[in-house]
Structures are given as C-alpha cells and as structure tokens.
Write a protein that holds these residues in place. Structure first.
Motif, PDB file in Angstrom:
ATOM      1  N   UNK A 153       9.337 -31.298   5.016  1.00 47.19           N
ATOM      2  CA  UNK A 153       9.537 -30.384   3.885  1.00 47.19           C
ATOM      3  C   UNK A 153       8.633 -30.702   2.694  1.00 47.19           C
ATOM      4  N   UNK A 154       8.375 -29.636   1.920  1.00 44.20           N
ATOM      5  CA  UNK A 154       7.602 -29.768   0.689  1.00 44.20           C
ATOM      6  C   UNK A 154       8.540 -29.553  -0.489  1.00 44.20           C
ATOM      7  N   UNK A 155       8.271 -30.246  -1.585  1.00 41.96           N
ATOM      8  CA  UNK A 155       9.128 -30.065  -2.751  1.00 41.96           C
ATOM      9  C   UNK A 155       8.951 -28.674  -3.349  1.00 41.96           C
ATOM     10  N   UNK A 156      10.045 -28.090  -3.846  1.00 37.04           N
ATOM     11  CA  UNK A 156       9.892 -26.839  -4.587  1.00 37.04           C
ATOM     12  C   UNK A 156       9.266 -27.092  -5.959  1.00 37.04           C
ATOM     13  N   UNK A 157       9.257 -28.338  -6.422  1.00 38.54           N
ATOM     14  CA  UNK A 157       8.664 -28.672  -7.735  1.00 38.54           C
ATOM     15  C   UNK A 157       7.413 -29.512  -7.561  1.00 38.54           C
ATOM     16  N   UNK A 158       6.282 -28.858  -7.300  1.00 38.12           N
ATOM     17  CA  UNK A 158       5.077 -29.666  -7.134  1.00 38.12           C
ATOM     18  C   UNK A 158       4.610 -30.159  -8.501  1.00 38.12           C
ATOM     19  N   UNK A 159       3.722 -31.148  -8.454  1.00 36.71           N
ATOM     20  CA  UNK A 159       3.196 -31.721  -9.681  1.00 36.71           C
ATOM     21  C   UNK A 159       2.279 -30.705 -10.353  1.00 36.71           C
ATOM     22  N   UNK A 160       2.501 -30.482 -11.639  1.00 32.32           N
ATOM     23  CA  UNK A 160       1.762 -29.438 -12.341  1.00 32.32           C
ATOM     24  C   UNK A 160       0.470 -29.981 -12.971  1.00 32.32           C
TER      25      UNK A 160
END
Ligand SMILES: [Zn+2]
Ligand SMILES: [Zn+2]
Ligand SMILES: [Zn+2]
Length: 190
Positions: free
Chosen positions: A98-105
């Motif tokens: 899975x990938x995070x829904x909050x990627x690093x901005x």
C-alpha cells in the motif's frame, strides 16, 4: 566549445538551444535534433552500449511492466516524483504494497523533498549506492518520529525507507527507495 552530438554544429538560437544530456552532462544536443530519427538511433545504440545510460532510462520509465518473481503477478513500477507525480513524494508501507494517502509534499517539506530528489538522481546514476541506504535510514529516523505515526492498516508503517512490493503477494518487487509499484487502474491507497 559545446557541440551537438547529433548534427556536429555549435550554433544555438532562442528556439534551438543546446541541452546537456541528463546522464552525461558533457554531451550536448539541440532541442530540434532531439526530434530527429538520427537522435533515436543514437539513443538506442547509447542504451545498448552504455550500461549506466541504460540503467538510468530503464529506471526512469513510467509504468514499466514488472512481473513478481514470487507469484508472477503483472504490475508496473514508476519512479517517484517525476512527470505527473512531481511535487509529491509517495510513501510505501514497510510491510505491504500500500501507498500512503498522505504523500510528502514538495512545498511543505521542501528541504526533505529536495534531498530525496537528489538521492534519486544519485541512485539512477549509480553514484554512492552504498551510502544511500544509510542516508535514507537516518532521514527516516529524523522524519518518522513516534509523535507523527503514519500507520498502514496492515500494521506496517508508511516510510521513505519502504521499498515497492508486489500488489498481490507483498514480496519486495524492486530494490529501490525511489520507485512505486501499482496495478494500472487499481487504487493502492490504504
Ligand atoms: Zn544539433
Ligand atoms: Zn501495509
Ligand atoms: Zn507477488
């Protein structure tokens, strides 16, 4: 003097600059020469004869078809934060695909984003491969404190040090901190 590898000329104009090659900055090619069949041929033979060049473009391929060695599932990998994905740094889970829904901005976390992008460039060009793991681990320790848990529902943690895993069996797919794995058309967010 800078000379175009394709046409052999040095003249430049506003609309036709000589551009340094992405992999080898000592190679220059005109914008317009990059659109020619001669360039296509040069590029193909360069990839064939230069392993570093080949590695770079292979790893930069968006949506590169990849088959899991463990379960034979077909899926794709893409480099992080390039092309359409530029501006955010995706985080995989340390235990599953899975990938995070909050990627690093890239704007909010500009310094980290810059640092990760630089590491990706080093990785793609095979610079300092041994130290990359250490740098990523210490960056992850600094960033991913207990006070800001980014947990996946599988019990793992979304982290810059997580590698892309198979969408079906969760085996590590590529040995890279700089790629994501996914199945086209299927959401892999938690
Ligand atoms: Zn040229
Ligand atoms: Zn997970
Ligand atoms: Zn698999």
């Amino acid at each position: 003097m800078r000379t175009c590898t394709i046409c052999g000329n040095s003249e430049e104009s506003e609309r036709n600059r000589l551009q340094a090659d992405e992999v080898n900055p000592e190679i220059f090619i005109h914008w317009k020469c990059q659109l020619t069949p001669e360039y296509q041929n040069w590029f193909k033979s360069k990839c064939k004869n230069d392993p570093l060049y080949n590695r770079y473009w292979d790893m930069m391929t968006m949506g590169k078809p990849t088959i899991c060695k463990q379960c034979n599932e077909h899926q794709v990998i893409s480099p992080k934060a390039v092309g359409m994905g530029a501006g955010s740094w995706e985080l995989h889970c340390t235990k599953c695909h899975r990938l995070t829904p909050n990627s690093l901005n890239g704007y909010k976390d500009a310094a980290t984003y810059q640092q990760l992008s630089q590491l990706r460039e080093d990785f793609l060009r095979s610079h300092d491969l041994e130290s990359i793991t250490e740098v990523i681990a210490s960056l992850a320790d600094a960033l991913e404190t207990e006070s800001s848990p980014q947990n996946c529902r599988c019990g793992g943690r979304f982290s810059i040090k997580a590698k892309p895993r198979c969408v079906k069996c969760d085996e590590i797919l590529v040995d890279s901190y700089f790629h994501i794995s996914f199945k086209p058309g299927v959401l892999v967010n938690a």
